[in-house]
Design an enzyme around this catalytic site. Structure first.
Site, PDB file in Angstrom:
ATOM      1  N   ASP A 118      -0.129  -1.945   7.666  1.00 31.87           N
ATOM      2  CA  ASP A 118      -1.119  -1.696   6.635  1.00 31.87           C
ATOM      3  C   ASP A 118      -2.501  -1.412   7.210  1.00 31.87           C
ATOM      4  O   ASP A 118      -3.221  -2.318   7.628  1.00 31.87           O
ATOM      5  CB  ASP A 118      -1.180  -2.943   5.729  1.00 31.87           C
ATOM      6  CG  ASP A 118      -2.217  -2.795   4.640  1.00 31.87           C
ATOM      7  OD1 ASP A 118      -2.591  -3.816   4.034  1.00 31.87           O
ATOM      8  OD2 ASP A 118      -2.659  -1.661   4.376  1.00 31.87           O
ATOM      9  N   ASP A 177      -4.946   4.783   4.102  1.00 31.22           N
ATOM     10  CA  ASP A 177      -4.322   3.495   3.869  1.00 31.22           C
ATOM     11  C   ASP A 177      -2.795   3.563   3.799  1.00 31.22           C
ATOM     12  O   ASP A 177      -2.220   3.897   2.764  1.00 31.22           O
ATOM     13  CB  ASP A 177      -4.873   2.894   2.565  1.00 31.22           C
ATOM     14  CG  ASP A 177      -4.320   1.509   2.319  1.00 31.22           C
ATOM     15  OD1 ASP A 177      -4.561   0.961   1.231  1.00 31.22           O
ATOM     16  OD2 ASP A 177      -3.631   0.976   3.208  1.00 31.22           O
TER      17      ASP A 177
HETATM   18  C1  ZSS Z   1      -7.430  -1.490   0.687  1.00 30.53           C
HETATM   19  C2  ZSS Z   1      -6.296  -1.245  -0.239  1.00 30.53           C
HETATM   20  S1  ZSS Z   1      -5.277  -2.716  -0.311  1.00 30.53           S
HETATM   21  C3  ZSS Z   1      -4.542  -2.702   1.199  1.00 30.53           C
HETATM   22  N1  ZSS Z   1      -4.170  -1.576   1.757  1.00 30.53           N
HETATM   23  N2  ZSS Z   1      -4.310  -3.889   1.755  1.00 30.53           N
HETATM   24  C4  ZSS Z   1      -6.759  -0.899  -1.606  1.00 30.53           C
HETATM   25  C5  ZSS Z   1      -8.067  -1.129  -1.990  1.00 30.53           C
HETATM   26  C6  ZSS Z   1      -8.450  -0.814  -3.263  1.00 30.53           C
HETATM   27  C7  ZSS Z   1      -7.519  -0.250  -4.152  1.00 30.53           C
HETATM   28 CL1  ZSS Z   1      -7.988   0.190  -5.777  1.00 30.53          CL
HETATM   29  C8  ZSS Z   1      -6.210  -0.034  -3.768  1.00 30.53           C
HETATM   30  C9  ZSS Z   1      -5.832  -0.354  -2.484  1.00 30.53           C
HETATM   31  C1  ZSS Z   2      -0.957  -6.085  -0.726  1.00 28.28           C
HETATM   32  C2  ZSS Z   2       0.018  -4.984  -0.656  1.00 28.28           C
HETATM   33  S1  ZSS Z   2       0.002  -4.357   0.950  1.00 28.28           S
HETATM   34  C3  ZSS Z   2      -1.344  -3.451   0.801  1.00 28.28           C
HETATM   35  N1  ZSS Z   2      -2.143  -3.684  -0.197  1.00 28.28           N
HETATM   36  N2  ZSS Z   2      -1.542  -2.522   1.652  1.00 28.28           N
HETATM   37  C4  ZSS Z   2       1.308  -5.386  -1.119  1.00 28.28           C
HETATM   38  C5  ZSS Z   2       2.447  -4.853  -0.557  1.00 28.28           C
HETATM   39  C6  ZSS Z   2       3.663  -5.185  -1.035  1.00 28.28           C
HETATM   40  C7  ZSS Z   2       3.738  -6.072  -2.072  1.00 28.28           C
HETATM   41 CL1  ZSS Z   2       5.295  -6.498  -2.720  1.00 28.28          CL
HETATM   42  C8  ZSS Z   2       2.604  -6.620  -2.647  1.00 28.28           C
HETATM   43  C9  ZSS Z   2       1.381  -6.270  -2.155  1.00 28.28           C
END
Ligand code: ZSS
Ligand code: ZSS
Length: 397
Positions: free
Chosen positions: A101, A287
């Site tokens: 991630d 991302d």
């Molecule tokens: C930074 C990522 S969350 C992640 N990749 N751990 C993210 C931020 C804001 C929105 Cl609205 C959607 C996704």
């Molecule tokens: C927080 C995100 S990972 C990300 N935000 N890049 C995430 C991934 C998989 C599940 Cl099931 C739930 C949440």
């Protein structure tokens, strides 16, 4: 009756839609001085000097640097409907599949500290079965995503191998609690953060990501990694080198701003299909951990105004359209170039098995102020995350 896909897509769609920046409590951060970093091997430092001044690296120096450093590649396997991509990691002799991630900076895993009802179907990490695990006394972690999903627990260090590259003493965050969203995804044994370590959530002393730990140990001749995701097929994460067979044409770079801990850059605009290119600053992050392409409402509405039958479906949590629709390409201006996402990549497929309604790959960022260039974008390019030069690059493939 919702099929699993609908629930998964909807929950991830909701997740993607409503999981703003992980709520990192910045007030708790205290950088207690800097740990003396082992210097990279001499030839590596010398090679970097040549590169820094744009000079070709003499072959003997390059050879010596290559001998002292490592490169590696690991498959990125898509889950159903490409909602996430999973890669194998070995921690203290135990193999788990993690969601790499670039939007977060914690390496956290399903662990023996979780109630067994939560670990059904998962591979877990048990430090008591590792010869190299050491508890990081007093350290805890807690990550929160905007949709309320999240996890927390305590911390060990252990040897962590990714893509054949082993990092000793890497912080491994054991989940003793995970939210329900993570239970719907039995193949996902946790996350491996590849954002900047400044947003790592371990307290009282934040830890570094696997990539940053490896770079600090001088394991890479070039501290960069590339991401090559594919629609419905395995792709790769490559570390320490760029595989020229994975792209066509040339790589276009843009400087990134790491102040929020993300691979963040200012896009130069967008275009829909063969319509004219709209020049505008777009604050975006690259991302891998987000399924979709999330942009401002104005852009999302512009795109779907050109798709017959497209509409917002509250139940599905976003734009849907007839699977028979011809989707226009999406053009994203980055640096001096433009990335083309073919229309065929702009769909996540039928909202449930047998449905003729398809879920859009482009959805609203709910006005969070960031555009999230997630997996839908990354399937269209070879992406270069270059930490040495603080830049993001892309090339067609
Ligand atoms: C930074 C990522 S969350 C992640 N990749 N751990 C993210 C931020 C804001 C929105 Cl609205 C959607 C996704
Ligand atoms: C927080 C995100 S990972 C990300 N935000 N890049 C995430 C991934 C998989 C599940 Cl099931 C739930 C949440």
């Amino acid at each position: 009756m919702h099929s699993l896909t609908t629930l998964l897509v909807a929950s991830l769609a909701t997740l993607a839609l409503t999981k703003p920046v992980p709520q990192i409590t910045t007030k708790g951060f205290s950088v207690t001085g800097t740990v003396a970093k082992p210097l990279p091997a001499y030839p590596v430092r010398l090679a970097r000097v040549y590169e820094k001044y744009g000079k070709p690296v003499p072959s003997n120096i390059a050879a010596a640097a290559a001998a002292a450093t490592e490169t590696g590649s690991v498959p990125a396997i898509p889950e159903e409907s490409d909602v996430a991509y999973l890669s194998e990691v070995n921690i203290g002799g135990q193999t788990l599949t993690l969601d790499f991630d670039t939007g977060s900076a914690d390496l956290w895993v399903f662990s023996s500290e979780l109630a067994s009802s939560y670990t059904e179907g998962h591979a877990i990490y048990n430090p008591n079965k590792s010869k190299t695990a050491k508890k990081l006394n007093g350290a805890t972690w807690k990550i929160r995503y905007g949709d309320g999903s999240g996890a927390s627990g305590d911390v060990y260090t252990d040897d962590v191998e990714v893509a054949g590259i082993t990092v000793k003493g890497q912080a491994v965050e054991l989940a003793s609690k995970v939210s329900s969203q993570f239970l719907q995804d039995p193949d996902n044994d946790g996350l491996l953060g590849l954002a900047f370590s400044s947003i790592n959530t371990v307290q009282p002393k934040p830890q570094t990501t696997w990539f940053d730990t490896a770079a600090a140990q001088g394991l890479f001749a070039k501290s960069l990694f590339t991401v090559d995701l594919k629609q419905g097929a395995p792709g790769t994460y490559d570390f320490g080198y760029i595989d020229s067979s994975k792209y066509t044409g040339k790589i276009t770079y843009t400087d990134i701003n790491e102040s929020q801990g993300f691979w963040e850059f200012t896009g130069t605009g967008y275009g829909v299909g063969d319509g004219n290119f709209q020049e505008q600053d777009i604050d975006a992050i690259a991302d891998t951990g987000t399924t979709l392409l999330l942009m401002d409402d104005s852009i999302v509405e512009d795109y779907y105004s050109q798709v017959d039958g497209a509409e917002v479906d509250q139940q599905q949590g976003g734009y849907v359209f007839p699977c028979s629709a011809q989707l226009p390409d999406m053009i994203l201006g980055i640096g001096s170039g433009q990335a083309t996402i073919p229309g065929g990549l702009m769909s996540l497929g039928a909202v449930s098995r047998g449905s003729s309604s398809c879920f859009g790959g482009l959805q609203s960022n709910q006005g969070v102020g960031l555009s999230i260039y997630g997996d839908i974008f990354l399937k269209a390019v070879l992406a270069v995350f270059d930490a040495d030069n603080k830049r993001f690059g892309f090339a067609p493939k």
